[in-house]
Write a protein that holds these residues in place. Structure first.
Motif, short mmCIF file in Angstrom:
data_model
loop_
_atom_site.label_atom_id
_atom_site.label_comp_id
_atom_site.label_asym_id
_atom_site.label_seq_id
_atom_site.Cartn_x
_atom_site.Cartn_y
_atom_site.Cartn_z
N ILE A 1 9.90 17.55 9.44
CA ILE A 1 9.33 18.37 8.37
C ILE A 1 8.88 19.91 8.69
N GLY A 2 8.72 20.01 10.09
CA GLY A 2 8.47 21.32 10.33
C GLY A 2 6.71 21.27 10.48
N ARG A 3 6.44 22.55 9.87
CA ARG A 3 5.08 23.04 10.17
C ARG A 3 4.30 22.20 8.94
N VAL A 4 3.01 21.82 9.33
CA VAL A 4 1.94 21.05 8.40
C VAL A 4 0.70 21.85 8.53
N THR B 1 2.90 13.04 -10.12
CA THR B 1 2.94 12.57 -8.72
C THR B 1 4.24 13.27 -7.98
N VAL B 2 3.53 14.08 -7.04
CA VAL B 2 4.19 14.89 -6.12
C VAL B 2 4.74 14.33 -4.80
N LEU B 3 3.84 13.15 -4.28
CA LEU B 3 4.11 12.38 -3.25
C LEU B 3 3.73 11.09 -3.42
N GLU B 4 4.60 10.28 -3.17
CA GLU B 4 4.28 8.70 -2.84
C GLU B 4 5.07 8.04 -1.76
N VAL C 1 3.76 18.14 0.85
CA VAL C 1 3.84 18.83 -0.21
C VAL C 1 3.09 20.17 -0.01
N LYS C 2 3.10 21.34 -1.21
CA LYS C 2 2.56 22.51 -0.95
C LYS C 2 1.62 22.82 -2.07
N GLU C 3 0.17 23.40 -2.00
CA GLU C 3 -0.55 23.54 -2.76
C GLU C 3 -1.30 24.80 -2.11
N GLN C 4 -1.35 25.85 -3.11
CA GLN C 4 -1.91 27.38 -2.60
C GLN C 4 -1.42 27.68 -1.15
N GLU C 5 -0.33 27.75 -1.05
CA GLU C 5 0.35 28.04 0.12
C GLU C 5 -0.13 27.25 1.47
N TRP C 6 -0.83 26.23 1.19
CA TRP C 6 -1.27 24.96 2.15
C TRP C 6 0.16 24.11 2.38
N ILE C 7 0.47 23.55 3.36
CA ILE C 7 1.48 22.58 3.49
C ILE C 7 0.53 21.35 3.85
N ILE C 8 0.72 20.12 2.90
CA ILE C 8 -0.34 19.14 3.05
C ILE C 8 0.45 17.93 3.25
N GLY C 9 -0.07 17.13 4.17
CA GLY C 9 0.74 15.73 4.46
C GLY C 9 -0.39 14.63 4.36
N SER C 10 0.14 13.37 4.61
CA SER C 10 -0.88 12.45 4.28
C SER C 10 -0.59 11.32 5.41
N LEU C 11 -1.70 10.56 5.70
CA LEU C 11 -1.88 9.23 6.73
C LEU C 11 -2.58 8.10 5.64
N LEU C 12 -2.00 6.86 5.93
CA LEU C 12 -2.73 5.97 5.26
C LEU C 12 -3.37 4.95 6.18
N CYS C 13 -4.53 4.85 6.47
CA CYS C 13 -5.47 3.72 7.21
C CYS C 13 -4.80 3.76 8.74
N ASP C 14 -4.41 2.69 8.95
CA ASP C 14 -4.06 2.32 10.70
C ASP C 14 -2.74 3.08 10.83
N ASP D 1 0.96 -1.08 -0.05
CA ASP D 1 0.03 -0.02 0.15
C ASP D 1 0.93 1.26 -0.11
N ARG D 2 0.33 2.18 -1.06
CA ARG D 2 1.18 3.56 -0.86
C ARG D 2 0.35 4.57 -0.79
N SER D 3 0.48 5.71 -0.03
CA SER D 3 -0.31 6.90 -0.25
C SER D 3 0.17 7.62 -1.17
N ILE D 4 -0.77 8.39 -1.87
CA ILE D 4 -0.25 9.31 -3.12
C ILE D 4 -0.80 10.57 -3.41
N ILE D 5 -0.07 11.28 -3.80
CA ILE D 5 -0.67 12.82 -3.96
C ILE D 5 -0.43 13.26 -5.34
N ILE D 6 -1.24 13.44 -6.46
CA ILE D 6 -1.20 13.88 -7.60
C ILE D 6 -1.61 15.37 -7.84
N ASN D 7 -0.65 15.89 -8.38
CA ASN D 7 -1.14 17.54 -8.30
C ASN D 7 -1.61 18.01 -9.62
#
Length: 224
Positions: free
Chosen positions: A117-120, A79-82, A92-105, A68-74
């Motif tokens: 990574i500092g701020r999110v 693909t900007v995060l896998e 990753v950054k989108e419109q000045e928002w810093i975005i991270g991901s979590l996958l299920c458990d 299993d992989r988390s993925i962000i496609i801009n």
């Protein structure tokens, strides 16, 4: 920032994803469950570019472990995060928002491992299938609340509308959104309507970080 939180059914193609992109052309981001993209990353990239919407979800590499992989496609279809499941956080950054991901458990097993990574601003949580008990539902919402407060960020998540964990006879579809102060803005169980989350930065003092930056107004708009 306009974010679609969808709860699709399990499927082999991306028909529900494309339908929601058509229905919400103004959306900046589409958040979908773990594993929804399956092996359809190339098609998801095409759709992200065609509709100008970032896609946050999960997919599988069946010949690897963990698969299993988390993925962000801009919005350009890149693909900007896998990130493999159970590895350290990335953003990753989108419109000045810093975005991270979590996958299920990952939510309960390791939290958001953000030491380097500092701020999110937003953590997006893609869940596979619904909760297998009311106790799990309560536990996961509370854990997401703790992560939101700890990181002073929004945390939002979604599961598929169907499917169950292993042989469980119970499957509770879930979608949620929690503000940086721990306020539960959305906590949905057994209600698989799509939601549009609107985060609007104003020009007043930031309520969530306590520093002079931006206030954030929140709207949750369910589909009819």
């Amino acid at each position: 920032m306009k974010i679609i939180i969808g709860q699709p059914r399990l499927e082999q193609q991306l028909l529900q994803l494309e339908a929601e992109l058509k229905q919400y052309p103004e959306a900046d981001i589409l958040l979908y469950p773990e594993g929804y993209l399956n092996q359809n990353v190339e098609e998801a990239s095409r759709l992200a570019a065609a509709y100008g919407t970032m896609i946050v979800s999960g997919h599988r590499r069946l010949d690897e472990r963990p698969k299993d992989r988390s993925i962000i496609i801009n919005k350009a279809g890149e693909t900007v995060l896998e990130k493999a499941k159970y590895t350290t956080a990335a953003v990753v950054k989108e419109q000045e928002w810093i975005i991270g991901s979590l996958l299920c458990d990952e939510l309960v097993l390791q939290g958001f491992r953000s030491e380097n990574i500092g701020r999110v601003d937003i953590i997006m949580h893609s869940i596979g299938v619904g909760m297998f008990s009311e106790e799990q539902y309560t536990e996961w919402i509370e854990k997401a609340r703790q992560i939101a407060i700890q990181n002073q960020c929004f945390v939002m998540g979604t599961s598929h509308a169907d499917g169950s964990y292993r042989d469980s006879e119970i499957s509770i579809p879930i979608a949620y959104c929690i503000a940086p102060d721990g306020q539960v803005v959305l906590a949905s169980r057994n209600d698989t309507r799509t939601r549009l989350i609107v985060l609007d930065k104003g020009n007043t003092t930031d309520l969530y970080r306590g520093v002079p930056e931006h206030d954030v107004n929140i709207q949750v708009i369910p589909s009819t």
